[in-house]
Structure formats: structure tokens, C-alpha cells
Design a protein around this motif. Structure first.
Motif, PDB file in Angstrom:
ATOM      1  N   TYR A  63       0.818  -1.216   0.000  1.00 38.90           N
ATOM      2  CA  TYR A  63       0.000   0.000   0.000  1.00 38.90           C
ATOM      3  C   TYR A  63       0.853   1.267   0.000  1.00 38.90           C
ATOM      4  O   TYR A  63       0.392   2.333  -0.425  1.00 38.90           O
ATOM      5  N   VAL A  76      -3.837   4.834   6.482  1.00 32.91           N
ATOM      6  CA  VAL A  76      -3.498   3.500   6.982  1.00 32.91           C
ATOM      7  C   VAL A  76      -4.098   3.336   8.377  1.00 32.91           C
ATOM      8  O   VAL A  76      -3.785   4.109   9.288  1.00 32.91           O
ATOM      9  N   ALA A 150      -5.872   1.607   3.732  1.00 28.29           N
ATOM     10  CA  ALA A 150      -5.211   0.331   4.033  1.00 28.29           C
ATOM     11  C   ALA A 150      -5.581  -0.078   5.454  1.00 28.29           C
ATOM     12  O   ALA A 150      -5.347   0.680   6.402  1.00 28.29           O
TER      13      ALA A 150
END
Length: 613
Positions: A63, A76, A150
């Protein structure tokens, strides 16, 4: 092109070329590993992905690269503050505009990062799931240009898992609130049931699945009979891991404290870690483990998820984990850098009894207990297996290894088996004749005909099984009882007294309708290692040069307040030592050295290399 010159989304080939450039120039790698490139390509095309990749397999790049290439900020979701800080420090070193939002920050600092998010001045922003679910954070995300989401450690969404976190259940909102932003969920540990649960709960049933091999060939798996756990652990560390970083897992907080003290008294830098310690002490111990060499953390399962330290050379278990998922997750913290490492465990009958008691007395539903029993049975099967341990471990996750691995104890020193049919009948009969209310030590005394007051007062010196097992030692009988409890022929009471009773499974054994072959525990040795162990460490051709490079790395890390591996991994230092580059161009060709790190540190390491022969 610099990282701040973000191009608009463009055709697939251009995106692919850009990703390759970022991989080389920013992260210092020549090529993507297997599956990494496919995952990156899917995200660049705006597709969702569910990724299963072993620890150390390079999940983060899946990612990080697309977040740098795609316009906007990659968000994230990470469950641990330590992991966020670690990854952001490493990204900043590589020249990536990364930041995190968490409870450790002052309001002014957090506001500055929020402004950078909204202005699109970041490549990656890390935050915990609980923050992401706050209305203010969602409002900011709606104002910001986003490239992807992510969801790291995605197995935390599984209510059957050992790392379950309730906030993860609400992450399905990402699909509703941000339907056009690609999502990627990643984990290193998930059997088929957990994979299905992740996909359903995170609304990723339509995502592309990328399942890498679970094999970690650099880890040597060893499980041995528990005799004197402290002595065995000390011998293992002294013989094979003197001066190495490692993790020792224990089931209880008291055992963590006692084991850490024992190791400290023997001269090791050992620190306890469990949920009962003050938060500042836990943070300080974790910080020392990440930043110093040779620290041993003794911990409950409260420690470890998201630990990014690449040079953990061993993970030791002094108690049996509850499942293969837990075992794989915990042992996977060893050898993330790909160098030889050990997963070592001692286990005995009391471990089996204790875990079965904990399970049966837990408040969970019948369905929950049934699932947990299956998981524990699989873990016990791994312990008692006589074939390649790695094949059994991988098969549990639906991954096949065609040939025995040659790097586990059962391959290096194949265990012997013996026809234990008669011994098993004696053991089961003794449990029955004494009323199914005594523990293993008492039963062994009866079988071996020990004449003592307790046995006489109970009248068990008169039962037909008294003395019929004198041909086996107490240790051999313990092995028989351990394996009978492990295979479900005997069960321990749930009250905690350890009394053994018969189960339905034992009927054909008592009648002599089945032949029973049991694993024969190896004879006691002076050391824990025996012929199955091997020194698992980096091979360094020039120890003096190696220490000089490590000293320079530590000096640079201390100046910036980051762990040494954030500067360079051991593998990169080893490559420097072997290739001995004489200029920046040659230095830039070494794996793990991107443009930003070359500019920052190239000359400083060339200086050290110039002093070596």
C-alpha cells in the motif's frame, strides 16, 4: 520527479512504470517480491484487495507504493501506536511524506497534521480505528484528497481470533462513506474461516484476494518436552542466542515477572511486558527492545502485534499457545529480515490441562467453545506430530509444502514412535479403577506401585492396576498421559484440580480394538539443543568491519531518536560489508538504499568502509 510533484491518474502502463521508479528510487529495491507487484497494480487501477502475506513478506510496500503513486493521501488504519511511529519514522527516512495522528501528540501538532491532510500535503497518514470512527476525523477525510485506505492487521476484525478489536467491526463504514476510494485489508495470519470473516465484515467480498505462501523458510521450528523450563530456556539462549534480541512468551503475568527476573539474575538484559504493568513502563520497555541490541522481552500475548523489529533472532514459548494462529503470529516476529532465526517451545501435560480448563470454564457460547476446542486440538496435533512440523503448520492455513522442509526438529532428528497399545490400556484402566478423580502424578504412583500413606488410605494399593506399570519410568508415563489428553482420550476437570477422566474416545482403546502408536520423547540431554538444534545467526565474514558499520548506524539512529533498523536493516549493512562500495553510485545499487537515504547517509558509511581492508 520529486515526491511532492504528484501526477494525476494516468494510463496503466505509466502508473506501472511510476510504481517501479518509486520502488527503486524511494525504497531502494530493484524488483517487487512475488505478489507485491500484482497487489500494487490492482490498487493503482482502483480495485479493492485482501492480502495474506507472511510477516516479513513485504505487506507494507503493497500500500505504501500505490499511496505515493496515486494522487491524494493514503490512510493506513493501524491498531498500535508503536507500529505507526515505527513505520512513519522509516518512511520519513526514505523521503516519503508520512505522518500519524494518535493520543501521544499535543493539540498543536495534531492540528498541523490535520491541515496537511486536508491540503493533500501528505503521502500517507496512519491512525487507529477508534480515531477514524470519530465524527471529526470523518469530516476531515471528506475534505481531503484520498488515494486509498489500508486496513492493517485485518485479522483483528475476527471475533474468533486472539487479537479481536471491537473498533475493527465498524470499518465497514469505509465502503458507505468513501465508495470510490480503493481499500486494501492485510494480515499475516488467517485460516480460511478467518479470511471469509474478514471479507464479510469489511465488505470486501468482491475484492481481489492475494494469498502468498505462509512459509517462513528462515525460521527453524522446534517443540520439545517441558522438563525444567527455566534451565531449558537458559541453555537454549546460552548455546544459540548469546547477545541476540528475542521474545519469550509466558501464559501468566506472574510467570512473565519471574522469568524476566531469572534471566536478569543470569546477566541477560531481560524486561517484563504485560497488561498489568504501568503504561509508561510498558512503553519504556518496548522502546528499549526496539532501539537497543540484545534485549530480551518476556511477555504475555499483550506484546508483539505490529512489532516491526527485523532482527529478532528467536521467539521462545514457555507455555502452549491456544491456537496455531496465535503460535504462527507470535513465532512470526522472529527473523523478519530473512536471516536464520529460531521458534523454540517447551510444552507439557500441565499446559494441555490448563488450556482445556480455561476453555471449558470460559463464559463463551457452545459454538465458541467448539471452535476453540478445534483450534486447541490442531495446536496439540502440531506439538505431537512425527512428520515435518512445517508441512503440518502450513497445511493448517491451506498451504502445501511438497517436500519435508529439512529445517524443523522433526526433520533434523525424526522422532521415534512405539506401540503403546498395552500402556494406554493400563493408563485408562487406572483412571477408571481409581474413580476418575485424581491427577497425573497420583495415577503414575499407582501404576508404578509406589507404597505411600495416601495410596494406602484410598485403598488403591488393592486395585488391579496397582504396580502394573512398573516397567515404564515416571517420565515415560507422563508422556503417555500427555498424549492421551492431547488426543482427547482423557480430559481434565474444569475446576482446576487436574483430575483426569475418561471420554467417549477411549472406548475402542480400552477394548483393545485399536493399535495405538505414540511419540517417544527423546532421552534427556544435558542441553536443550541436542542434535536437532543449529546455531541460527548471521554469518559475518569480517566481524570487526561489521561492528564498525553497526556502531555508525547506532550513532546516526541515536542522533535522530529512531531505532537503528530505521536507518538500514542488517541485510543492507551486510551487503555493504560484502560489496565494499567505493563511491555513491556503487552504494546506491545496494538493496534497501533509496535516493533519500543515499543522500543522507552514503558518505557517512563510505567513510567507515574506507577504513576496512
Amino acid at each position: 520527479m520529486t515526491l511532492t510533484e504528484r501526477p494525476p491518474a494516468t494510463d496503466p502502463e505509466s502508473l506501472k512504470a511510476r510504481a517501479q521508479t518509486v520502488l527503486h528510487d524511494t525504497f531502494g529495491f530493484e524488483d517487487f517480491r512475488p505478489l507485491q507487484g500484482d497487489v500494487v497494480e490492482a490498487l493503482l487501477q482502483g480495485e479493492d484487495a485482501l492480502v495474506l502475506m507472511p510477516t516479513g513478506g513485504g505487506k507494507s510496500l503493497c500500500y505504501q507504493v500505490p499511496a505515493v503513486v496515486r494522487p491524494g493521501v493514503g490512510i493506513v488504519i493501524s491498531p498500535l501506536i508503536a507500529l505507526m511511529q515505527d513505520q512513519v519514522a522509516a518512511l520519513n527516512q526514505a523521503g516519503v511524506r508520512a505522518a500519524f495522528l494518535n493520543s501521544t501528540q499535543w493539540p498543536d501538532e495534531a492540528r498541523g497534521i490535520e491541515n496537511a491532510l486536508v491540503q493533500g500535503e501528505l503521502d500517507l497518514l496512519y491512525c487507529a480505528p477508534e480515531r477514524l470512527l470519530q465524527p471529526r476525523m470523518q469530516q476531515l477525510l471528506h475534505q481531503a484528497p484520498l488515494s486509498l485506505f489500508a486496513i492493517d492487521e485485518a485479522h483483528c476484525v475476527s471475533q474468533w481470533g486472539h487479537d479481536f478489536r471491537e473498533d475493527y467491526l465498524s470499518l465497514d463504514m469505509l465502503e458507505r462513506e468513501f465508495p470510490s476510494i480503493p481499500r486494501i485489508a492485510l494480515t499475516a495470519t488467517a485460516d480460511e474461516r478467518t479470511r471469509k470473516e474478514i471479507a464479510e465484515r469489511l465488505h470486501l467480498t468482491g475484492a481481489r484476494h492475494f494469498i502468498s505462501s505462509f512459509d517462513r523458510p528462515n525460521i527453524q521450528y522446534r517443540i520439545t518436552e517441558k522438563d525444567n523450563a527455566n534451565k531449558q530456556l537458559l541453555a537454549f539462549i546460552k548455546e544459540e542466542h548469546q547477545g541476540d534480541s528475542g521474545i519469550v512468551y509466558c501464559l501468566s503475568r506472574n510467570k512473565v515477572e519471574a522469568t524476566a527476573k531469572m534471566l536478569s539474575d543470569k546477566g541477560y538484559a531481560a524486561l517484563p511486558y504485560h497488561a498489568g504493568l504501568p503504561a509508561d513502563m510498558r512503553a519504556a520497555h518496548q522502546e528499549r527492545f526496539l532501539r537497543e541490541d540484545g534485549i530480551i522481552i518476556v511477555a504475555t500475548i499483550a506484546f508483539g502485534m505490529g512489532i516491526d523489529k527485523p532482527d529478532v533472532r528467536f521467539v521462545a514459548h514457555l507455555d502452549l499457545p491456544k491456537s496455531i494462529e496465535a503460535y504462527y503470529q507470535e513465532t512470526g516476529r522472529a527473523g523478519r529480515d530473512g536471516a536464520p532465526s529460531n521458534a523454540w517451545m517447551v510444552y507439557g501435560l500441565q499446559d494441555v490441562i490448563k488450556l482445556r480448563q480455561m476453555l471449558e470454564s470460559s463464559p463463551g457460547s457452545d459454538h465458541f467453545k467448539r471452535v476453540e476446542r478445534q483450534k486447541l486440538d490442531a495446536m496439540l496435533g502440531l506439538c505431537e506430530v512425527v512428520d515435518c512440523r512445517r508441512q503440518v503448520l502450513l497445511r493448517y492455513f491451506g498451504d502445501e509444502l511438497p517436500e519435508p522442509c529439512g529445517n524443523c526438529d522433526t526433520c533434523l532428528e525424526p522422532p521415534k514412535t512405539w506401540d503403546a497399545t498395552v500402556a494406554v490400556q493400563k493408563a485408562l484402566s487406572c483412571v477408571f479403577r481409581t474413580g476418575q478423580r485424581f491427577g497425573v502424578n497420583y495415577l503414575i504412583d499407582v501404576l508404578r506401585g509406589v507404597d505411600n500413606d495416601r495410596i494406602r488410605s484410598m485403598g488403591h494399593d488393592k486395585v488391579s492396576t496397582f504396580g502394573i506399570g512398573a516397567d515404564l519410568s515416571a517420565r515415560q508415563w507422563k508422556s503417555v498421559f500427555r498424549q492421551l489428553v492431547a488426543n482427547g482420550s482423557l480430559q481434565a476437570d474444569a475446576e482446576g484440580y487436574g483430575a483426569l477422566s475418561l471420554t467417549e474416545n477411549c472406548r475402542p482403546l480400552l477394548r483393545g480394538e485399536e493399535t495405538v502408536w505414540l511419540r517417544q520423547d527423546p532421552e534427556r540431554r544435558k542441553t536443550s539443543k541436542g542434535s536437532s538444534g543449529s546455531k541460527r545467526q548471521l554469518v559475518v565474514s569480517d566481524p570487526e568491519g561489521w561492528e564498525k558499520l553497526r556502531a555508525r548506524r547506532k550513532e546516526l539512529a541515536d542522533e535522530q531518536g529512531v531505532p537503528p533498523y530505521v536507518i538500514f536493516h542488517d541485510a543492507t549493512l551486510l551487503a555493504m560489508l560484502e560489496q565494499k562500495p567505493r563511491d555513491l553510485d556503487a552504494m546506491g545499487e545496494i538493496s534497501g538504499i533509496g535516493a533519500a537515504k543515499l543522500e543522507k547517509y552514503g558518505e557517512k558509511f563510505l567513510e567507515v568502509l574506507g577504513t576496512l581492508d
